[in-house]
Each structure stands twice: as structure tokens, then as C-alpha cells.
Design a protein around this motif. Structure first.
Motif, PDB file in Angstrom:
ATOM      1  N   SER A 162      -7.703   7.358  10.709  1.00  0.00           N
ATOM      2  CA  SER A 162      -6.603   8.185  10.224  1.00  0.00           C
ATOM      3  C   SER A 162      -6.946   8.763   8.862  1.00  0.00           C
ATOM      4  O   SER A 162      -7.155   8.016   7.906  1.00  0.00           O
ATOM      5  CB  SER A 162      -5.316   7.369  10.127  1.00  0.00           C
ATOM      6  OG  SER A 162      -4.294   8.121   9.499  1.00  0.00           O
ATOM      7  N   SER A 163      -6.998  10.097   8.793  1.00  0.00           N
ATOM      8  CA  SER A 163      -7.254  10.750   7.501  1.00  0.00           C
ATOM      9  C   SER A 163      -6.104  10.500   6.542  1.00  0.00           C
ATOM     10  O   SER A 163      -6.310  10.304   5.346  1.00  0.00           O
ATOM     11  CB  SER A 163      -7.440  12.255   7.714  1.00  0.00           C
ATOM     12  OG  SER A 163      -8.525  12.518   8.571  1.00  0.00           O
ATOM     13  N   ALA A 164      -4.876  10.523   7.082  1.00  0.00           N
ATOM     14  CA  ALA A 164      -3.699  10.340   6.230  1.00  0.00           C
ATOM     15  C   ALA A 164      -3.667   8.943   5.626  1.00  0.00           C
ATOM     16  O   ALA A 164      -3.373   8.765   4.438  1.00  0.00           O
ATOM     17  CB  ALA A 164      -2.431  10.603   7.032  1.00  0.00           C
ATOM     18  N   ALA A 165      -3.978   7.939   6.435  1.00  0.00           N
ATOM     19  CA  ALA A 165      -3.950   6.560   5.943  1.00  0.00           C
ATOM     20  C   ALA A 165      -5.047   6.298   4.925  1.00  0.00           C
ATOM     21  O   ALA A 165      -4.946   5.377   4.109  1.00  0.00           O
ATOM     22  CB  ALA A 165      -4.081   5.578   7.107  1.00  0.00           C
ATOM     23  N   THR A 166      -6.097   7.122   4.949  1.00  0.00           N
ATOM     24  CA  THR A 166      -7.228   6.926   4.048  1.00  0.00           C
ATOM     25  C   THR A 166      -7.023   7.618   2.708  1.00  0.00           C
ATOM     26  O   THR A 166      -7.828   7.436   1.788  1.00  0.00           O
ATOM     27  CB  THR A 166      -8.517   7.465   4.716  1.00  0.00           C
ATOM     28  OG1 THR A 166      -8.575   6.985   6.060  1.00  0.00           O
ATOM     29  CG2 THR A 166      -9.770   6.985   4.008  1.00  0.00           C
ATOM     30  N   ILE A 167      -5.952   8.397   2.569  1.00  0.00           N
ATOM     31  CA  ILE A 167      -5.735   9.187   1.345  1.00  0.00           C
ATOM     32  C   ILE A 167      -5.795   8.334   0.068  1.00  0.00           C
ATOM     33  O   ILE A 167      -6.472   8.722  -0.892  1.00  0.00           O
ATOM     34  CB  ILE A 167      -4.402   9.964   1.428  1.00  0.00           C
ATOM     35  CG1 ILE A 167      -4.537  11.126   2.415  1.00  0.00           C
ATOM     36  CG2 ILE A 167      -3.972  10.487   0.062  1.00  0.00           C
ATOM     37  CD1 ILE A 167      -3.251  11.901   2.647  1.00  0.00           C
ATOM     38  N   PRO A 168      -5.106   7.186  -0.008  1.00  0.00           N
ATOM     39  CA  PRO A 168      -5.177   6.403  -1.262  1.00  0.00           C
ATOM     40  C   PRO A 168      -6.605   5.982  -1.623  1.00  0.00           C
ATOM     41  O   PRO A 168      -6.994   6.030  -2.792  1.00  0.00           O
ATOM     42  CB  PRO A 168      -4.292   5.183  -0.971  1.00  0.00           C
ATOM     43  CG  PRO A 168      -3.381   5.624   0.124  1.00  0.00           C
ATOM     44  CD  PRO A 168      -4.175   6.562   0.965  1.00  0.00           C
ATOM     45  N   VAL A 169      -7.381   5.587  -0.608  1.00  0.00           N
ATOM     46  CA  VAL A 169      -8.759   5.172  -0.866  1.00  0.00           C
ATOM     47  C   VAL A 169      -9.606   6.370  -1.291  1.00  0.00           C
ATOM     48  O   VAL A 169     -10.429   6.282  -2.206  1.00  0.00           O
ATOM     49  CB  VAL A 169      -9.366   4.506   0.389  1.00  0.00           C
ATOM     50  CG1 VAL A 169     -10.785   4.032   0.110  1.00  0.00           C
ATOM     51  CG2 VAL A 169      -8.501   3.341   0.841  1.00  0.00           C
ATOM     52  N   THR A 170      -9.390   7.513  -0.638  1.00  0.00           N
ATOM     53  CA  THR A 170     -10.139   8.727  -0.985  1.00  0.00           C
ATOM     54  C   THR A 170      -9.847   9.149  -2.418  1.00  0.00           C
ATOM     55  O   THR A 170     -10.753   9.543  -3.166  1.00  0.00           O
ATOM     56  CB  THR A 170      -9.786   9.871  -0.021  1.00  0.00           C
ATOM     57  OG1 THR A 170      -9.960   9.429   1.331  1.00  0.00           O
ATOM     58  CG2 THR A 170     -10.673  11.080  -0.266  1.00  0.00           C
ATOM     59  N   LEU A 171      -8.582   9.082  -2.809  1.00  0.00           N
ATOM     60  CA  LEU A 171      -8.218   9.426  -4.192  1.00  0.00           C
ATOM     61  C   LEU A 171      -8.927   8.514  -5.190  1.00  0.00           C
ATOM     62  O   LEU A 171      -9.422   8.978  -6.226  1.00  0.00           O
ATOM     63  CB  LEU A 171      -6.698   9.324  -4.367  1.00  0.00           C
ATOM     64  CG  LEU A 171      -5.856  10.427  -3.723  1.00  0.00           C
ATOM     65  CD1 LEU A 171      -4.373  10.073  -3.791  1.00  0.00           C
ATOM     66  CD2 LEU A 171      -6.121  11.762  -4.407  1.00  0.00           C
ATOM     67  N   GLN A 172      -8.986   7.227  -4.877  1.00  0.00           N
ATOM     68  CA  GLN A 172      -9.649   6.284  -5.773  1.00  0.00           C
ATOM     69  C   GLN A 172     -11.150   6.566  -5.835  1.00  0.00           C
ATOM     70  O   GLN A 172     -11.764   6.485  -6.907  1.00  0.00           O
ATOM     71  CB  GLN A 172      -9.412   4.846  -5.306  1.00  0.00           C
ATOM     72  CG  GLN A 172      -9.928   3.783  -6.265  1.00  0.00           C
ATOM     73  CD  GLN A 172      -9.258   3.862  -7.632  1.00  0.00           C
ATOM     74  OE1 GLN A 172      -8.051   3.994  -7.726  1.00  0.00           O
ATOM     75  NE2 GLN A 172     -10.059   3.792  -8.695  1.00  0.00           N
TER      76      GLN A 172
END
Length: 204
Positions: A162-172
Motif C-alpha cells: 500500500s502506497s498510502a500506508a507507506t506515506i509516514p515511512v516515506t516522509l521519514q
């Protein structure tokens, strides 16, 4: 069957683009995970809020709305991280259930093998052309110095699909790279998770 002749270009644009972006109920868009509408609304909401803060000469730290949104963001990211932590177990249970229902595992695994091989080949070509060569040509720098920071985001996306679920990790990951300002990352990453579905396009 062929292309439908009873749908005009204006209908296509109106139903496929306009109605996807302009929502009549933003909360419904949240529930239905219509990220395009959410991001589109957020852009104008942010612009309007910035205008109000500027007009009233308020600092963002003194704004009740900004404080509420920041705390809400922290709470929601914490909840999403909890969901991400248990997602691999949920995915494993779904896979085990699907395998258990198969009567002919040999043919099933053969078909899945062809699909996986074709998908991996497409993804590898995409990574080499866009992430490595494209990055090097556009930034005139070593792409691997930046891409190594994205490994946690890639592994999280692989685990939860899920790209959406990965957003917090991607931001970090973007923050840890030291090359992407927070303001740009917080705008581009949610937008990219919504419309930059290159992996999904390759899979289909």
C-alpha cells in the motif's frame, strides 16, 4: 466488444477527472480512500488557511486550527504505524487462506510464477531507467547515495502493498536523506502516493 461510442470526451473528463477531484463530501472521500479528492481539497484548504493567517498576522504556532491539524497528524501517523506493524501477519494469513483453497497447487504456482517473473522484470526495468538513470541525468549526482535512504520505505511498501500506508515511512526517509525539505516532502509524497501509481501500472 470495442470502445463505447455513447460516452463523449466531456463525459469522460467530467466523470473521470472532475468528479474525482471535486468532492461533495470530503469526509466521504476520506472513508472511501479517494486520495485525489483529499489532496485536492487539502491544497485549497491550506491556501485559504495561509491567507487567513497572513491577513490576521498570526504565526502558525499561535493558530488553534494549525495546532489541531498537527496533533491530528501525529495521532493518525501513530495509528497507521501500528497498523503497518501487524500488516505482514494479515497478508500472510490471506496468502495461507488462498493457498489452502487451491486444489491444483502445481498449476496455480506455475501461473503465479509467470506473473511474478513478468512483474519483477517490468519493475527492474522501471527502477533502472527512472530511479537510477533518470535520477542521475536530472540531478547530476550519484543516485545510490539518495536511494539507499529509501530502503525502509521500499520494504514497508513490499510488506503491506500500500502506497498510502507507506506515506509516514516515506516522509521519514525523505527527511533522513537530508536532500528534501519538509514542506516539499509533505506535499509531494501524499500526492505521489495518489497519482504516481507506476508500480500498479506495471503490474496491470
Amino acid at each position: 466488444s470495442g470502445p463505447r461510442s455513447d460516452i463523449s470526451m466531456s463525459d469522460t473528463v467530467y466523470d473521470g477527472v472532475f468528479r474525482k477531484l471535486i468532492t461533495s463530501n470530503i469526509f466521504e472521500s476520506f472513508v472511501e480512500a479517494n486520495f485525489a479528492a483529499v489532496v485536492f481539497f487539502a491544497i485549497f484548504f491550506g491556501a485559504a488557511m495561509a491567507r487567513v493567517l497572513t491577513t490576521r498576522k498570526l504565526h502558525p504556532n499561535n493558530s488553534i486550527v494549525v495546532g489541531f491539524l498537527k496533533e491530528s497528524e501525529d495521532i493518525l501517523i501513530t495509528l497507521i504505524n501500528w497498523v503497518i506493524m501487524i500488516t505482514p501477519f494479515a497478508v500472510f494469513s490471506l496468502i495461507a487462506n488462498a493457498i489452502g483453497k487451491q486444489s491444483d497447487l502445481k498449476d496455480s504456482f506455475a501461473n503465479v510464477g509467470y506473473l511474478v517473473a513478468a512483474t519483477l522484470l517490468g519493475l527492474i526495468v522501471h527502477v533502472v531507467l527512472v530511479y537510477v538513470i533518470g535520477f542521475a541525468l536530472l540531478t547530476k549526482s550519484n543516485p545510490f547515495d539518495y536511494l539507499k535512504h529509501l530502503i525502509p520505505a521500499q520494504t514497508t511498501a513490499f510488506a503491506c502493498a500500500s502506497s498510502a500506508a507507506t506515506i509516514p515511512v516515506t516522509l521519514q526517509c525523505c527527511k533522513d536523506s537530508g536532500r528534501v525539505p519538509d514542506t516539499i516532502a509533505k506535499f509531494v509524497v501524499p500526492m505521489g502516493a495518489t497519482i504516481n501509481m507506476d508500480g500498479s501500472a506495471i503490474y496491470f
